[in-house]
Scaffold this active site. Structure first.
Site, PDB file in Angstrom:
ATOM      1  N   HIS A 203       6.115  -6.307   3.308  1.00  0.00           N
ATOM      2  CA  HIS A 203       6.838  -7.570   3.125  1.00  0.00           C
ATOM      3  C   HIS A 203       7.799  -7.875   4.270  1.00  0.00           C
ATOM      4  CE1 HIS A 203       9.982  -4.941   1.186  1.00  0.00           C
ATOM      5  NE2 HIS A 203      10.798  -5.836   1.695  1.00  0.00           N
ATOM      6  N   ASP A 236       2.663  -1.853  -0.146  1.00  0.00           N
ATOM      7  CA  ASP A 236       3.814  -2.394   0.583  1.00  0.00           C
ATOM      8  C   ASP A 236       4.154  -1.536   1.794  1.00  0.00           C
ATOM      9  OD1 ASP A 236       5.722  -4.288   1.196  1.00  0.00           O
ATOM     10  OD2 ASP A 236       7.288  -3.297   0.035  1.00  0.00           O
ATOM     11  N   SER A 318      14.843  -2.763   3.925  1.00  0.00           N
ATOM     12  CA  SER A 318      13.417  -2.584   3.681  1.00  0.00           C
ATOM     13  C   SER A 318      12.702  -2.015   4.896  1.00  0.00           C
ATOM     14  CB  SER A 318      12.770  -3.927   3.325  1.00  0.00           C
ATOM     15  OG  SER A 318      13.065  -4.292   2.010  1.00  0.00           O
TER      16      SER A 318
END
Length: 475
Positions: A203, A236, A318
Site C-alpha cells: 500500500h 501487503d 508502513s
C-alpha cells in the site's frame, strides 16, 4: 478485528501548589526542581471488527482457489496504519477536577514536614552549586558549571536502543510514491540486499505501480529514483529497486519471527506523518493476531497472522522494519488499531499502542518470489470459505464465488475429503475462528507444506491432512 494501514492537542499541565508565605527563602543559587480470502475463494466481506485491528499495520484471514470474484472487498473499517472506531463521550479522556483539600491540622503538619524536607535538600543543593560556581568563577570568570569528564563517556553498546538505531538507520529509506495524477503518500522501506532491492508494504507503493513516480531517500539525504519490481496485495508486501544503486549498501539482518516471544523488546523505524528516520520502542504484545486491513481506497483487503507491538506506529511507518533488541528484522510494520475513524484519504489517526507487523519469515518468502518472478505466490487449500463475522470457525460455503464449485475439483481440500458445509476449526495447533483467520494462517505457509485440518461435520469433529496448493498472482 479489522485495522488500518498507516493526534490531539496536549492539555496544559496543572499549576504547581502555592508555597506557604512563611516558608524560608532558598539560597539565591538554588536550582528549581526539574510518554477472502486470498488463497481461497471468498464470499462476503470481512466484517468490521473481525479479527484484530491496524499506516504501518494489517488484519484477517480465509482461503480458496482463484476465482472470478477476486479480489474480495476490503473490510469496512480497516485501513493501514490507523484503523478502529471512535470512542463516545465520557469514559477515557473525560476531564478531571481535583477535589477541594480537606481541612485539618494533621494534614497541615504533614505538608509542613514535606516542605521542610524539600527545603533541606534544596538548601544543600544550593550550597553545592554555589561552591562549584565560585570555584569556576575564580579561575575563568564564568559562573557556569560544567559536567565532570571523570564519569566516563555515555555508552551506546550494540545491545542498546541507541546502538541498534545507529546501525539500522543507514539501511532504511523514506519512500515517496506518486501516481500519474499527482496523488501519493509517504512510507518506509529497508535495504534487503546489496543489489538495491528495498522491501516495503504494497500500500506504500500502490500509487506508483502503473507508471507513477517513486523515490527513496536515505537518512544522509541522498535520494534515488526507484521502480516497482513486484507487489503482493494480499500479503501487503512489495519490493522496489533503486536506480543507480550505490555499491556500499548494507542489508539489514533478518531474524526468525517464529522464535519471537511475547515480551521481547522491539524497535520500530519509520517516517510517521512524514517525519523521516523516527525511532520508537516497545515490546511484542502478542503473536498470531488475525488481521485483515485495507488502505481505505477500495482495493482488496490484506490478511496476516501478525506480530502485535506497542511500539508507536503511525501513518508513514508502513513498510518500515520492526527490529528485535539485537537489530534483526522480525517484521514489517503494516497496520494499527486506532480509536479514531478514517484511514488514508479519510483523515488519519495516531497510535494507541496497538500496532501490527507482517512476520519477517513470511515477508522474506514473498519478497524472494517477487524478485524472482515479479508476482506473488499464495498457498491455498482450494475451498471457498465465508468471510462473515463469526467465532465458530471458517465454514466452507455452499457455492463458490462467481458460481464456481465451493471445493475446487482435484484441489487440496477435495483430495482431503472436505465438503461444502464443513466448518474448519483448527489448522495444526492454531484455533480458527473465522474465514479471515484461516487465510492468514494458510499464508504463513508455503505451497507444498502439509497441514492438519480439524473440522466439524454433522456435529462431529474430524481431521484431515492437506497438502497446500499454490496460486500465482493477485488476480
Amino acid at each position: 478485528m479489522s485495522t488500518e494501514n498507516e493526534g490531539t492537542a496536549v492539555p496544559p499541565a496543572p499549576s504547581a501548589p502555592p508555597v506557604p508565605v512563611d516558608a524560608p527563602a532558598a539560597p539565591a543559587s538554588q536550582a528549581q526542581a526539574p510518554q477472502g480470502p486470498y488463497g481461497q475463494d471468498p464470499q462476503g466481506q470481512v466484517p468490521q471488527g473481525q479479527g484484530v485491528s491496524g499506516d504501518a499495520g494489517h488484519p484477517g484471514v480465509s482461503s480458496s482457489a482463484p476465482d472470478p470474484s477476486w479480489p474480495p472487498p476490503p473490510p469496512p473499517a480497516a485501513s493501514y496504519g490507523d484503523g478502529g472506531s471512535g470512542s463516545g463521550p465520557g469514559g477515557w479522556g473525560s476531564s478531571y477536577q481535583q477535589p477541594a483539600p480537606k481541612s485539618g491540622r494533621g494534614r497541615g503538619g504533614l505538608v509542613a514536614a514535606v516542605l521542610v524536607a524539600a527545603l533541606v535538600a534544596g538548601g544543600l543543593g544550593g550550597g553545592l552549586g554555589y561552591v562549584l560556581a565560585k570555584d569556576n568563577d575564580e579561575s575563568t570568570g564564568s559562573t557556569t558549571v560544567s559536567a565532570s569528564a571523570n564519569g566516563g563517556d555515555v555508552k551506546r553498546d550494540p545491545g542498546t536502543t541507541a546502538g541498534v538505531a545507529a546501525k539500522a538507520l543507514p539501511s532504511t529509506v523514506t519512500i515517496e510514491a506518486e501516481s500519474n495524477s499527482g496523488e501519493g503518500g509517504t512510507g518506509t522501506g529497508f535495504v534487503f540486499d546489496k543489489q538495491g532491492h528495498i522491501v516495503t508494504n504494497n500500500h506504500v507503493v500502490a500509487d506508483a505501480v502503473d507508471g507513477g513516480k517513486l523515490t527513496a531517500t536515505f537518512p544522509t539525504g541522498k535520494k534515488y529514483d526507484a521502480e516497482v519490481v513486484g507487489h503482493a496485495q494480499g500479503y501487503d508486501v512489495a519490493v522496489i529497486k533503486l536506480k543507480d544503486a550505490p555499491s556500499d549498501l548494507q542489508p539489514l539482518t533478518l531474524g526468525d519471527s517464529d522464535k519471537v516471544a511475547v515480551g521481547d523488546s522491539t524497535i520500530a523505524i519509520g517516517a510517521p506523518f512524514g517525519l523521516s528516520d523516527t525511532v520508537t520502542t516497545g515490546i511484542i504484545s502478542a503473536k498470531n493476531r488475525p488481521v485483515a486491513s485495507s488502505d481505505g481506497s477500495g482495493s482488496q483487503a490484506s490478511y496476516m497472522s501478525a506480530l502485535q507491538t506497542d511500539a508507536s506506529i503511525n501513518p508513514g511507518n508502513s513498510g518500515g522494519p520492526l527490529l528485535d533488541a539485537r537489530g534483526n528484522v522480525i517484521g514489517i510494520n503494516s497496520a494499527i488499531q486506532s480509536t479514531g475513524n478514517g484511514g488514508f484519504g479519510t483523515g488519519q489517526s495516531g497510535s494507541i499502542g496497538l500496532g501490527f507487523a507482517i512476520p519477517i519469515n513470511q515477508a522474506k518468502y514473498v519478497a524472494q518470489e517477487l524478485i524472482k518472478n515479479g508476482k506473488p505466490v499464495y498457498a491455498k487449500i482450494g475451498a471457498s470459505v465465508s468471510l462473515d463475522d463469526s467465532s465458530d470457525g471458517a465454514q466452507i460455503t455452499d457455492q463458490g464465488a462467481g458460481g464456481a464449485a465451493p471445493v475446487e475439483p482435484g484441489g487440496p481440500a477435495a483430495k482431503a475429503g472436505l465438503k461444502a458445509g464443513d466448518v474448519i476449526i483448527k489448522l495444526d495447533d492454531r484455533v480458527i475462528d473465522s474465514g479471515p483467520t484461516l487465510i492468514g494462517e494458510i499464508w504463513t505457509h508455503q505451497p507444498g507444506d502439509k497441514v492438519t485440518i480439524t473440522y466439524e461435520r454433522g456435529g462431529k469433529q474430524r481431521t484431515a491432512e492437506v497438502t497446500l496448493g499454490s496460486r500465482v498472482g493477485d488476480n
